[in-house]
Design an enzyme around this catalytic site. Structure first.
Site, PDB file in Angstrom:
ATOM      1  N   ASN A 259       0.840  -1.205   0.000  1.00 14.40           N
ATOM      2  CA  ASN A 259       0.000   0.000   0.000  1.00 14.40           C
ATOM      3  C   ASN A 259       0.877   1.258   0.000  1.00 14.40           C
ATOM      4  O   ASN A 259       2.036   1.208  -0.395  1.00 14.40           O
ATOM      5  CB  ASN A 259      -1.000  -0.014   1.158  1.00 14.40           C
ATOM      6  N   ARG A 260       0.338   2.377   0.456  1.00 12.40           N
ATOM      7  CA  ARG A 260       0.957   3.679   0.213  1.00 12.40           C
ATOM      8  C   ARG A 260       1.546   4.305   1.470  1.00 12.40           C
ATOM      9  O   ARG A 260       1.004   4.147   2.564  1.00 12.40           O
ATOM     10  CB  ARG A 260      -0.073   4.632  -0.397  1.00 12.40           C
TER      11      ARG A 260
ATOM     12  N   HIS B 154       3.660  -0.059  -2.629  1.00  9.49           N
ATOM     13  CA  HIS B 154       3.998  -1.478  -2.769  1.00  9.49           C
ATOM     14  C   HIS B 154       5.502  -1.739  -2.844  1.00  9.49           C
ATOM     15  O   HIS B 154       5.983  -2.513  -3.680  1.00  9.49           O
ATOM     16  CB  HIS B 154       3.314  -2.068  -3.997  1.00  9.49           C
TER      17      HIS B 154
ATOM     18  N   HIS C  44      -1.324 -10.169  -3.380  1.00  8.42           N
ATOM     19  CA  HIS C  44      -2.088  -9.242  -4.212  1.00  8.42           C
ATOM     20  C   HIS C  44      -2.769  -9.985  -5.371  1.00  8.42           C
ATOM     21  O   HIS C  44      -2.705  -9.556  -6.522  1.00  8.42           O
ATOM     22  CB  HIS C  44      -1.164  -8.157  -4.751  1.00  8.42           C
ATOM     23  N   SER C  45      -3.466 -11.069  -5.060  1.00 12.40           N
ATOM     24  CA  SER C  45      -4.180 -11.790  -6.115  1.00 12.40           C
ATOM     25  C   SER C  45      -5.426 -11.022  -6.557  1.00 12.40           C
ATOM     26  O   SER C  45      -6.103 -10.376  -5.751  1.00 12.40           O
ATOM     27  CB  SER C  45      -4.586 -13.177  -5.625  1.00 12.40           C
TER      28      SER C  45
ATOM     29  N   ASP D 229     -11.388   1.200  -3.273  1.00 11.35           N
ATOM     30  CA  ASP D 229      -9.953   0.987  -3.113  1.00 11.35           C
ATOM     31  C   ASP D 229      -9.581   1.522  -1.737  1.00 11.35           C
ATOM     32  O   ASP D 229      -8.826   2.487  -1.608  1.00 11.35           O
ATOM     33  CB  ASP D 229      -9.162   1.683  -4.227  1.00 11.35           C
TER      34      ASP D 229
ATOM     35  N   GLN E  95      -7.586  -4.314   2.614  1.00 10.84           N
ATOM     36  CA  GLN E  95      -7.810  -3.420   1.482  1.00 10.84           C
ATOM     37  C   GLN E  95      -8.714  -4.111   0.474  1.00 10.84           C
ATOM     38  O   GLN E  95      -8.389  -5.187  -0.036  1.00 10.84           O
ATOM     39  CB  GLN E  95      -6.485  -3.054   0.817  1.00 10.84           C
TER      40      GLN E  95
ATOM     41  N   GLU F 265      -6.720  -7.552   0.280  1.00  9.19           N
ATOM     42  CA  GLU F 265      -5.314  -7.569   0.686  1.00  9.19           C
ATOM     43  C   GLU F 265      -5.192  -7.298   2.182  1.00  9.19           C
ATOM     44  O   GLU F 265      -5.297  -6.152   2.624  1.00  9.19           O
ATOM     45  CB  GLU F 265      -4.540  -6.510  -0.085  1.00  9.19           C
TER      46      GLU F 265
END
Length: 362
Positions: free
Chosen positions: A85-86, A111, A185-186, A259, A295, A323
């Site tokens: 993530n960020r 990421h 992260h599928s 998101d 997420q 996620e």
């Protein structure tokens, strides 16, 4: 794919430009259930799941060969790190020292940076059948890689723990104080990755009372978590993903859909966090995690420019991601769950993907 046993297989998936081999390991459950994992990015390359009638399909987006993974960085099935993530402005403070990361998502770090764990060749540390089919992958991230402090020794074990159940166990150790946030992260489509159907009619349950509102760059706002009640983010009872995705809501605009991080109990207990039901195939997906956040991403940035498995173009809402992780921008938010890891401690993250038939049977 050459068999090493009845339930574990290992072969070469492709070769990197520098000549190193990328291996693939297949872990097999029952009734055709199979997880295929590649050492590039420690990624799930395929996940074969029976539907309510026993027909098996691959339910994750991605590529049929290594060239696709090398050509485009889209995180399909990948293990994401060192920080998923960020992080706002790519900057955080640790023990009084400011760490500046590369900004690879607008003004923010995303990421793990431009060359995160999803772009690395992991090693097979162990593989076998006892007591269940499993593979353990390892990667050592050097001190200063992507400017993160500390040498980080990471292990990830994929294991078949039920007839149609894939479990993950992440661990990591560091030699200096650092931050860490790992996830898978599928991109899922429970009707099948090649079905040609979107996921807007999937029924989603998220066992979360609150979510994090974000700014236009997807960084959480400087406010406490918002209650989901009375918003398009209320999935506490099963709701169709697309039912409210086009409502006039500022948060949906900021995310181009969903998101957002949903807030789970920060008690480190493995718990059911999400359940997704596909109306046509009858597949049911349950996600269990011990992480404090989840997420949910509704595939908003899939734009038809990606050629995936069987030559299909991936378009908006062709898949969803769930996620598990700590909350976005946690290094800069002391009110959020902490991603800090110090020498002598072990980072742990448990995750389970469980698939049921339309009758609720594993």
């Amino acid at each position: 794919m050459a068999d090493t046993s009845s339930r574990v297989a290992r072969d070469v998936f492709g070769t990197l430009p520098d000549g190193r081999a990328v291996e693939r390991v297949a872990l097999r459950g029952e009734s055709g259930f199979e997880a295929r994992i590649i050492t590039f990015g420690a990624a799930i390359q395929a996940l074969i799941v029976p539907d309510a009638g026993g027909h098996c399909d691959d339910v994750v987006l991605g590529y049929d060969d290594l060239d696709g993974f090398l050509r485009e960085r889209k995180f399909f099935g990948a293990t994401v790190g060192r920080y998923a993530n960020r992080i706002a402005n790519g900057r955080f403070d640790i023990d009084g020292k400011v760490v500046q990361l590369a900004a690879n998502n607008g003004p923010n770090a995303l990421h793990g940076g431009p060359d995160g764990f999803d772009r690395k060749l992991w090693q097979i540390a162990d593989i076998g059948n006892a007591p269940e089919p499993f593979v353990t992958l390892s990667y050592v991230s050097a001190d200063g890689e992507e400017n993160y402090p500390g040498t980080l020794d990471v292990r990830l074990t994929y294991r078949i723990t039920g007839p149609h159940e894939l479990s993950f166990a992440f661990t990591a150790r560091t030699d200096r104080p650092t931050i860490i946030n790992l996830t898978n992260h599928s991109f899922f489509n429970l009707e099948g990755a090649a079905s040609g159907r979107d996921i807007l009619d999937h029924r989603l349950t998220l066992f979360a009372e609150h979510f994090l509102a974000i700014d236009p760059t997807a960084i959480p706002l400087a406010e406490p978590p918002r209650a989901v009640a009375g918003t398009p983010f209320d999935f506490r009872t099963a709701s169709v993903v697309g039912a409210r995705i086009r409502e006039h809501d500022q948060q949906l605009r900021h995310g181009k859909g969903y998101d957002h991080n949903f807030c789970l109990p920060n008690d480190r207990a493995l718990k059911l966090a999400a359940r997704v039901e596909a109306p046509r195939s009858g597949r049911i997906f349950e996600l269990l995690t011990d992480q404090p956040g989840l997420q949910f991403y509704s595939g908003n940035y899939l734009d038809g420019s990606i050629v995936g498995k069987q030559g299909r173009l991936y378009r908006q809402s062709d898949a969803f991601c769930l996620e598990p992780q700590v909350w976005p921008n946690s290094p800069n938010r002391p009110d959020f769950p902490s991603p800090r890891l110090v020498p002598g401690e072990v980072y742990r993250h448990q995750l389970v993907y469980r698939f049921l038939s339309g009758r609720g049977e594993a």
